[in-house]
Every structure is written in structure tokens, then in C-alpha cells.
Design a protein around this motif. Structure first.
Motif, PDB file in Angstrom:
ATOM      1  N   VAL A 181       0.851  -1.180   0.000  1.00 24.45           N
ATOM      2  CA  VAL A 181       0.000   0.000   0.000  1.00 24.45           C
ATOM      3  C   VAL A 181       0.894   1.241   0.000  1.00 24.45           C
ATOM      4  O   VAL A 181       1.621   1.492   0.966  1.00 24.45           O
ATOM      5  N   ASP A 182       0.857   1.985  -1.086  1.00 25.13           N
ATOM      6  CA  ASP A 182       1.643   3.213  -1.201  1.00 25.13           C
ATOM      7  C   ASP A 182       0.743   4.392  -0.858  1.00 25.13           C
ATOM      8  O   ASP A 182      -0.074   4.829  -1.666  1.00 25.13           O
ATOM      9  N   THR A 183       0.897   4.915   0.341  1.00 27.27           N
ATOM     10  CA  THR A 183       0.053   6.034   0.764  1.00 27.27           C
ATOM     11  C   THR A 183       0.484   7.353   0.137  1.00 27.27           C
ATOM     12  O   THR A 183      -0.305   8.303   0.089  1.00 27.27           O
ATOM     13  N   GLY A 184       1.744   7.428  -0.286  1.00 27.22           N
ATOM     14  CA  GLY A 184       2.262   8.672  -0.838  1.00 27.22           C
ATOM     15  C   GLY A 184       2.483   9.751   0.194  1.00 27.22           C
ATOM     16  O   GLY A 184       2.724  10.913  -0.153  1.00 27.22           O
TER      17      GLY A 184
ATOM     18  N   GLY B  64     -14.775  -2.862   0.688  1.00 26.97           N
ATOM     19  CA  GLY B  64     -13.490  -2.547   0.072  1.00 26.97           C
ATOM     20  C   GLY B  64     -12.770  -1.363   0.665  1.00 26.97           C
ATOM     21  O   GLY B  64     -11.832  -0.839   0.050  1.00 26.97           O
ATOM     22  N   LEU B  65     -13.159  -0.916   1.847  1.00 17.44           N
ATOM     23  CA  LEU B  65     -12.446   0.162   2.520  1.00 17.44           C
ATOM     24  C   LEU B  65     -11.415  -0.415   3.479  1.00 17.44           C
ATOM     25  O   LEU B  65     -11.695  -1.363   4.216  1.00 17.44           O
TER      26      LEU B  65
ATOM     27  N   LEU C 271      -8.492   4.020   2.480  1.00 18.10           N
ATOM     28  CA  LEU C 271      -8.232   3.673   1.086  1.00 18.10           C
ATOM     29  C   LEU C 271      -9.352   2.779   0.577  1.00 18.10           C
ATOM     30  O   LEU C 271      -9.721   1.798   1.228  1.00 18.10           O
ATOM     31  N   ASP C 272      -9.907   3.126  -0.577  1.00 16.83           N
ATOM     32  CA  ASP C 272     -10.882   2.277  -1.255  1.00 16.83           C
ATOM     33  C   ASP C 272     -10.103   1.360  -2.198  1.00 16.83           C
ATOM     34  O   ASP C 272      -9.579   1.817  -3.212  1.00 16.83           O
TER      35      ASP C 272
ATOM     36  N   GLU D  68      -8.361   4.822  -4.397  1.00 18.27           N
ATOM     37  CA  GLU D  68      -8.406   6.237  -4.017  1.00 18.27           C
ATOM     38  C   GLU D  68      -8.188   6.357  -2.518  1.00 18.27           C
ATOM     39  O   GLU D  68      -8.903   5.755  -1.713  1.00 18.27           O
ATOM     40  N   LEU D  69      -7.190   7.158  -2.119  1.00 17.46           N
ATOM     41  CA  LEU D  69      -6.850   7.326  -0.715  1.00 17.46           C
ATOM     42  C   LEU D  69      -7.338   8.682  -0.222  1.00 17.46           C
ATOM     43  O   LEU D  69      -7.123   9.710  -0.870  1.00 17.46           O
ATOM     44  N   THR D  70      -7.996   8.680   0.943  1.00 15.96           N
ATOM     45  CA  THR D  70      -8.486   9.904   1.562  1.00 15.96           C
ATOM     46  C   THR D  70      -7.790  10.109   2.896  1.00 15.96           C
ATOM     47  O   THR D  70      -7.819   9.228   3.762  1.00 15.96           O
ATOM     48  N   VAL D  71      -7.144  11.250   3.060  1.00 13.41           N
ATOM     49  CA  VAL D  71      -6.518  11.598   4.331  1.00 13.41           C
ATOM     50  C   VAL D  71      -7.574  12.216   5.241  1.00 13.41           C
ATOM     51  O   VAL D  71      -8.321  13.103   4.828  1.00 13.41           O
ATOM     52  N   VAL D  72      -7.642  11.719   6.473  1.00 13.86           N
ATOM     53  CA  VAL D  72      -8.626  12.210   7.435  1.00 13.86           C
ATOM     54  C   VAL D  72      -8.127  13.509   8.043  1.00 13.86           C
ATOM     55  O   VAL D  72      -6.964  13.621   8.441  1.00 13.86           O
TER      56      VAL D  72
END
Length: 451
Positions: free
Chosen positions: A97-100, A115-116, A134-135, A140-144
Motif C-alpha cells: 500500500v503506497d500512501t504517498g 473494500g475500505l 483507502l478504497d 483512491e486514498l483519503t486523508v482524514v
């Protein structure tokens, strides 16, 4: 620093499978023999190239594919760190998993059937924590958002549910380099893009780590310290229902900590067994309902266990600790113990028993003594698939360091052997002896004082 097990870690295109015979009852004398048609099988999910010591955190069926989500260790710039990984299917190649986000470590937590996945990326000094969702169907990654409406706090989120709601805590005194202080407050989020809200608390602090599909959350509310034992703070096991009501859950002793809640209302975690702070121990607890707590006990030769994973239908998994002596290659001088993986099925596992699960090393070497089945704190369980997953012992490396591999137990209900448990690990004849032994153990306990 050396990278362990590089020869194995580089072969990522296939899983390693080991079989063993069915062990259906605690009276069985051996866990191994000719494979049964529907018997237990252990499969090692291999880490990405250069990775080692992998483990599985969750199992779900996503869009018809069984997906495994977990962590592995890797050496980067001569420093060992942790990364998250996904395996799609039992024979799936590992997908890092590449969060970037460029953080020191990425930590995997929860996977949902929609799938989350969620996790946290941390700086090396814990001065900065970024939570993300991440979905895995779209990647698609969402930062909280880190904002929790107060200053000097760090948001620590543990689980996400099928619709994307989250649960966790905000912690005062983290994020600016200052030491952690006693300032946990349980929070919820309706989604990864919404603002956190505080869960109601009537105590000095609170913490929450479990959420189900309905939005019910579980955790603890910290109450006043006890005059006769001023370092102790009682933890009330608490269910925050989605409708806004707050329920204090049952317990098996002074207090308890539920870590997970499922859609059928069951919960799992740990609790203090007994009513004297100087003469008890922590053990795994399963709640069929909030009004009924079942202590699962500890194994002889140990005094700690905990439920780390849960599924509907009464399936609970976790780890049970057993003390070891110096000279044992698995003896940890800090903890003084080893962990065994366990499965408990409410109503099926024998009363006062836990099903201890074998390790990759024990199956490969035909070792049927459960005392030598070194496992870990099992988190992943899927009752419908009859699967459990975690990390288990793969032996010692060339420098005598224990290694482990991500382990999936297929036909898990037939794996391992049922081992008797006890609620009296010290076998003492009097309260005075119990208090003395409790004090001795507390001196070296990794858990430390209660705050």
C-alpha cells in the motif's frame, strides 16, 4: 541492520501451503498426521520483495474475492520499519500500500466488505500521525482531517465500517513533541471527510476502538481512582449506540476493555478478573450481548489473554500469553513470555478452553506439543469462510532471531487443539499470597501502571 528471510520474501508469486489432520477435541493426542479431506491447512502469504515478518489484520470478501489485509517489516535506509499490504485471493501476489505520505511507518488496521481499508502513517518519533482510508476497488486514498476542534491533540483512529464511518480517540499532548499525558477522549466520524465528534463521557477520560455497520461504537470510560490503590483507574466497558444512548457493559471483575463490536451485538476484548486490584489478572472477554460478559481465562503458566478479532456467530480470536524461562530461544527478556494464537467459538469451544492454533514452523516440523506453537495476537477472522489469519512462527534466522510469516488458517474451526484455561493462574492458597504474587508480576509487567 540485516534484512531477514530475503530468499523467501523474494518468491512472491505463490503462497506456501501446509496441511495437518483435524483435531476436534482437547483429548486428541496429536495435531498432525495424514491430511483430512476437509482438514486444517496453513497457508503463508508472502511479503513483497525485501519484506519479512508479515502478518494479517483482517479478512473480507470484496466483490467476490477473498482479500487479506495486513502489515510487513522492511529495511529502508538501514532502518527497520512497517508497511501495509494487500493480498487479493489466497494465491494473490502481495500489493504494498503506497500512501504517498512519505511517513516513517504505515500501519494497517481494518478492512471492510465494501473494500475500505484504514490505517495510520506515523513519523518516527510519533510526533505526527496521519489517518487515512483507502478504497481498494478504486485505489483512491483519503486523508482524514486532523482537526478535532481542540488544540494540542492528535487523532488516533482504529476502525472503519462498511459505510466509511470511523472510531478512535483524540489524545492531548501528542503532536507537538511533548510527552503523552492522560488525555484520551473517544471520538467518532461519520466519514473520512467529516469532522470528529466526541462520544459522551462522564469520566476523567474515554477511549473507543470498535465500530459495527450500524454505527455502534465500543470502548471505555475512565472513572475515579481507588483510594486504597491510587495508581488504579477503573475502566467502565461502554457501548455508544448509534441512536445516542450509552450502555455500561457487563464485566467479569473490576473493569474491562471491549476492543471490537459486531453487527449481531457481540463484543470482544479483555477484562480484569477479580475484585481486588492486587490479586487479579487480565484475561480475554467475550460479550454475547452487552449484558453478559464471558471470561475466557488464561493457560496454565501464563496470566494474560485478550480477544483481538471478532466475527458474528460467536467467533473470537486473539492471543494468550505463557511465561518462558531464560535459555528458551523465544524467551523475551522484556516480556518474559511468548504468545499463542487462539480461536474461541461461543457455544462450540469447550467450557474453560481455548483452541490454540499451530504455527507454520510446527506444522513443517511435525511438532504437536502446543507449548511450542509460537503465534501472535490473532486479529483476522471470517466465520463464513471458516478462516483465521495472523502471523506465526517460521523458525529462527541465521542470527538466532525468531521470524514469522503471514499465516492463513483454512478450515480454521478444525485447526489446533483445545487447551484448558484457568481463572486462577497463580494457584495460590490465600489472598495474601495472591497480593504478593501480583506485586511481583507487576514489577516486570510490560503493561505498567494503570493511568
Amino acid at each position: 541492520m540485516h534484512t531477514r528471510r530475503t530468499a523467501v520474501a523474494a518468491a512472491t508469486t505463490a503462497a506456501l501451503t501446509l496441511s495437518l489432520s483435524v483435531v476436534a477435541a482437547s483429548t486428541a493426542t496429536s495435531a498432525f498426521g495424514s491430511p483430512a479431506p476437509a482438514g486444517c491447512r496453513l497457508v503463508e502469504l508472502l511479503p513483497p520483495p525485501g519484506g519479512f515478518d508479515a502478518g494479517v489484520m483482517d479478512i473480507e470478501v470484496v466483490d467476490g474475492t477473498t482479500v487479506y489485509y495486513g502489515n510487513y517489516q522492511v529495511v529502508e535506509d538501514d532502518i527497520q520499519t512497517q508497511r501495509a499490504v494487500i493480498w487479493r485471493g489466497i494465491d494473490g501476489a502481495p500489493e504494498p500500500v503506497d500512501t504517498g505520505l512519505g511517513k516513517f511507518a504505515d500501519i494497517a488496521y481494518e478492512l471492510t466488505s465494501t473494500g475500505l481499508v484504514n490505517g495510520a502513517s506515523e513519523d518516527r518519533d510519533m510526533g505526527g500521525v496521519v489517518n487515512w482510508v483507502l478504497d481498494i476497488t478504486t485505489m483512491e486514498l483519503t486523508v482524514v482531517s486532523a482537526s478535532s476542534g481542540t488544540t494540542d491533540t492528535t487523532l488516533l483512529l482504529r476502525r472503519v465500517n462498511d459505510s466509511g464511518a470511523l472510531v478512535g480517540s483524540d489524545v492531548r499532548g501528542v503532536g507537538d513533541g511533548s510527552p503523552r499525558r492522560n488525555g484520551f477522549s473517544a471520538v467518532g466520524l461519520e466519514s473520512a471527510t467529516s469532522s470528529p465528534f466526541r462520544l459522551p463521557s462522564t469520566g476523567s477520560g474515554s477511549n473507543a476502538e470498535g465500530i459495527n455497520a450500524q454505527g455502534d461504537r465500543v470502548g471505555i470510560i475512565a472513572k475515579a481512582k481507588r483510594p486504597q490503590n491510587p495508581h488504579w483507574t477503573d475502566y467502565d466497558p461502554t457501548l455508544w449506540r448509534a441512536d445516542g444512548s450509552v450502555v455500561t457493559m457487563d464485566r467479569v471483575g473490576i473493569d474491562a476493555v471491549p476492543w471490537e463490536v459486531k453487527d449481531d451485538g457481540s463484543a470482544g476484548g479483555e477484562g480484569f478478573w477479580g475484585w481486588d486490584t492486587r490479586a487479579g489478572h487480565m484475561e480475554a472477554v467475550y460479550w454475547p450481548t452487552p449484558d453478559e460478559a464471558v471470561g475466557l481465562g488464561v493457560v496454565d503458566g501464563g496470566a494474560y489473554s485478550r480477544v483481538f478479532g471478532l466475527d458474528e456467530g460467536g467467533w473470537a480470536v486473539g492471543g494468550v500469553e505463557r511465561w518462558t524461562e531464560e535459555g528458551d530461544p523465544y524467551h523475551d527478556p522484556w516480556r518474559g513470555s511468548v504468545f499463542h494464537s487462539f480461536l474461541y467459538i461461543h457455544g462450540e469451544t469447550g467450557a474453560d478452553h481455548l483452541r490454540v492454533l499451530p504455527s507454520l514452523w510446527s506444522v513443517e516440523n511435525g511438532v504437536d506439543d502446543w507449548h511450542q506453537w509460537r503465534g501472535s495476537a490473532v486479529h483476522a477472522v471470517n466465520a463464513e469462510l471458516d478462516q483465521v489469519a495472523s502471523g506465526s512462527d517460521t523458525g529462527l534466522d541465521g542470527q538466532g532471531v525468531p521470524t514469522q510469516g503471514a499465516t492463513v488458517y483454512l478450515n480454521a474451526s478444525q485447526c489446533g487443539i483445545e487447551v484448558p484455561t484457568t481463572h486462577d493462574p497463580y494457584h495460590l492458597a490465600s489472598l495474601e499470597q495472591a497480593r504478593a504474587e501480583s506485586d511481583r508480576v507487576a514489577q516486570g509487567a510490560a503493561r505498567g501502571p494503570r493511568h
